[in-house]
Design a protein around this motif. Structure first.
Motif, PDB file in Angstrom:
ATOM      1  N   GLU A   6      38.999  -6.374  46.156  1.00 16.15           N
ATOM      2  CA  GLU A   6      39.437  -5.999  44.819  1.00 16.15           C
ATOM      3  C   GLU A   6      38.290  -5.384  44.016  1.00 16.15           C
ATOM      4  OE1 GLU A   6      42.341  -5.968  43.215  1.00 16.15           O
ATOM      5  OE2 GLU A   6      43.329  -6.530  45.114  1.00 16.15           O
ATOM      6  N   ARG A   7      37.083  -5.894  44.181  1.00 14.19           N
ATOM      7  CA  ARG A   7      35.950  -5.415  43.397  1.00 14.19           C
ATOM      8  C   ARG A   7      35.493  -4.017  43.812  1.00 14.19           C
ATOM      9  NH1 ARG A   7      33.775 -10.803  43.649  1.00 14.19           N
ATOM     10  NH2 ARG A   7      32.318 -10.135  45.267  1.00 14.19           N
ATOM     11  N   ARG A  62      38.809 -11.001  47.279  1.00  9.85           N
ATOM     12  CA  ARG A  62      38.058 -10.727  46.044  1.00  9.85           C
ATOM     13  C   ARG A  62      37.132  -9.532  46.222  1.00  9.85           C
ATOM     14  NH1 ARG A  62      36.156 -16.740  43.888  1.00  9.85           N
ATOM     15  NH2 ARG A  62      38.262 -17.548  43.426  1.00  9.85           N
ATOM     16  N   TYR A  75      37.651 -14.847  49.755  1.00  7.20           N
ATOM     17  CA  TYR A  75      36.490 -14.036  49.377  1.00  7.20           C
ATOM     18  C   TYR A  75      36.612 -12.595  49.859  1.00  7.20           C
ATOM     19  CZ  TYR A  75      34.064 -18.182  47.686  1.00  7.20           C
ATOM     20  OH  TYR A  75      33.718 -19.297  46.989  1.00  7.20           O
TER      21      TYR A  75
END
Length: 594
Positions: free
Chosen positions: A367-368, A364, A361
């Protein structure tokens, strides 16, 4: 008789024999001297006779043989004619003395040369005719004869002096040895009297000790039939036996071994005690005995005493109770350790899943929003991911460390294959570090293959992690069998067992040798924690593997000069040894120099 008294009498006897031998030798010397005196007198008499006959030859002259004094000169001629026989007799008598023999040979030759002249002319005619050379020869012969006589006198004087000296020494030694022997006898007698008194005191003292000691003491006499021991009878028991066995002394004295209570009738007891009497000097057994309402444990020691034994009873009931308590505590501790290992394994295993989700997480999320983050935020995300990765590595190492104790599959293990597998596993990192690996031909030993793989992997990985930036890593593995002398240098190794010594050396950054023990602890790391990837468990795991194999591990190093790890392992393991050993693998090793 006491040994000291016996030795004293033996010494006295030897001294007396020495006196007899010395006197005998003195007598032999006296007899020998008498023989030499007789021989010397005979030699001197023959020399005198030779001298007289030679002088007669000097008086005789054939010019006087037809005169009125012929009969007078015939007497001298007869003596002159016997000179040759006198010479032969003397040569035979003095043959045992080389010096006299040479002298007589010379005399004989010179007389043989001068005699034809003396048979024609006497000494007066030789002088009147001015034959000085012949006169000198006659004087020389006479001088040699006189020297022979004087030589024998000197020899007799010397032998007389030697005899006198030997006789004086004989008197001194005879007197000295006799006095010493007499003193020894007197001292021995006084000592025996003193020892007998002291022995009586010691008997009373020993009796008081035996009757006050808490340990029971019994003496047994062997009962034989046709020379074979068939039973034992109690001859003595101290007062402590009454308390320990709960029986009266009159009931115990005279009791046979086969009359003991059934609880004390161990199988083979008679044979064990008999072996002590027949040859084996000592033996000991543990025996349980019911005395009244109590059960007692005894440690009984047997020692030979003449044709029997002495048995000492030590009450070890308290020790036995402590042993039982200790066994129970050990069992509980082992159970607790097993539960802790299971808990550590389960906890470490269960921690992997939430940690994996955290990493997933965070990745992720990064990356966002990475386009919206500044450099500091990117750095913080990297630190979170690195910490999670290190946590994951730490958990895996804990799982490996806690799982070591459960693997006990000892089998033939080729260390060359183990090393090759480890090199293959770390091929990428080896290429990155441009490492050179040199290895001897390694032996085949009885070991746990998986744990050997972990040992080699961590040592090679440790060398790769701590390689220097300014030069390629050189990693060397060598092996050698230890000699018995080398094995004795290490306190924790068993003499009589075969051991292999492995050396793992590198030219990396090394470390301060004062940390050579510190590095084998759990979570112990040297250097910059951030710059060097690792959990601090690798070398602790190495030590655990070596301990499991009943070996030792230690290291030598210098800062910026590489490190060497020494590992000593048994070549073979018996089936009953396939459990975790109790000895520490890093205790007391001799200082080694790289």
């Amino acid at each position: 008789m006491d040994k000291k008294a016996l030795y004293s009498f033996l010494v006295s006897f030897i001294l007396m024999v020495a006196v007899i031998i010395i006197n005998r030798q003195s007598f032999n010397k006296m007899r020998e001297y008498t023989g030499w005196v007789n021989h010397g007198r005979v030699v001197m008499a023959r020399f005198e006779k030779l001298s007289n006959h030679f002088k007669s030859a000097q008086i005789y002259s054939e010019n006087y043989s037809n005169k009125k004094t012929k009969e007078f000169y015939d007497f001298y001629k007869a003596e002159a004619d016997s000179v040759k026989n006198e010479i032969a007799g003397l040569q035979w008598i003095v043959a045992i003395d080389p010096q006299q023999k040479r002298r007589m040979d010379t005399v004989g030759k010179q007389i043989s040369n001068i005699m034809p002249l003396l048979m024609k002319y006497n000494i007066v005619e030789i002088i009147q005719d001015d034959m000085n050379a012949n006169l000198d020869k006659i004087i020389g012969i006479q001088t040699l004869i006189n020297e022979g006589i004087q030589y024998e006198r000197t020899l007799l004087d010397k032998r007389a002096a030697d005899l006198e000296k030997s006789t004086n020494l004989t008197r001194v030694f005879t007197l000295l040895f006799s006095i010493i022997a007499l003193l020894i006898v007197i001292i021995t007698f006084v000592t025996i009297v003193f020892i007998n008194r002291k022995r009586q005191w010691l008997q009373g003292f020993l009796e008081s000790i035996l009757n006050t000691t808490p340990n029971g003491v019994m003496t047994f006499k062997a009962i034989r039939e046709n020379g074979r021991i068939i039973n034992f009878e109690i001859e003595y028991a101290n007062k402590a036996i009454e308390r320990l066995l709960n029986q009266k002394l009159p009931d115990i004295i005279g009791m046979k071994l086969n009359e003991f209570p059934p609880a004390m009738q161990q199988k083979g007891l008679l044979q064990r005690i008999s072996s002590v009497v027949e040859g084996k000097r000592k033996d000991a057994i543990e025996m349980q005995f019911k005395a009244g309402n109590r059960h007692r444990w005894f440690y009984i020691m047997f020692a030979k005493m003449e044709d029997g034994i002495t048995a000492t009873f030590h009450d070890i009931t308290v020790i036995k109770n402590y042993e039982e308590e200790l066994k129970e505590n050990i069992r509980k501790l082992e159970h607790s350790n097993a539960e802790l290992e299971q808990y550590a394994y389960a906890a470490s295993h269960d921690l992997q899943e939430p940690l994996r989700k955290i990493r997933m997480y965070v990745s992720r999320l990064h990356e966002r929003i990475k386009d919206k983050l500044d450099d500091k935020s990117h750095h913080d995300f990297d630190r979170i991911l690195n910490s999670a990765e290190r946590m994951s590595l730490l958990i895996r190492d804990i799982l490996s460390f806690s799982g070591l104790n459960r693997d006990s599959g000892f089998q033939k293990t080729d260390l060359n294959k183990i090393l090759q597998n480890v090199i293959d596993d770390q091929e990428v990192l080896i290429q990155q570090k441009k490492a050179l690996i040199h290895a001897d031909e390694l032996p085949e030993i009885i070991a746990i293959p998986l744990q050997m793989n972990q040992l080699f992997y961590n040592l090679l990985n440790n060398a790769l992690k701590f390689a220097r930036e300014d030069q390629p890593l050189e990693f060397k593995i060598s092996s050698a069998f230890l000699s018995p002398a080398d094995i004795r240098k290490y306190k924790n190794l068993s003499v009589g067992r075969d051991y292999i010594k492995l050396e793992f050396s590198d030219n990396g950054v090394g470390f301060d040798e004062s940390f050579s023990e510190h590095i084998f602890g759990l979570f112990k790391r040297l250097g910059n924690q951030e710059s060097i990837h690792g959990s601090g468990i690798g070398l602790a795991l190495c030590r655990k593997v070596v301990e499991n194999h009943q070996g030792i591990i230690f290291a030598n190093a210098k800062e910026n000069d590489g490190a060497t790890f020494f590992i000593i392992l048994p070549v073979k393991h018996d089936v009953e040894e396939n459990s975790i050993p109790k000895t520490s693998a890093t205790l007391q090793q001799p200082a080694l120099k790289k």
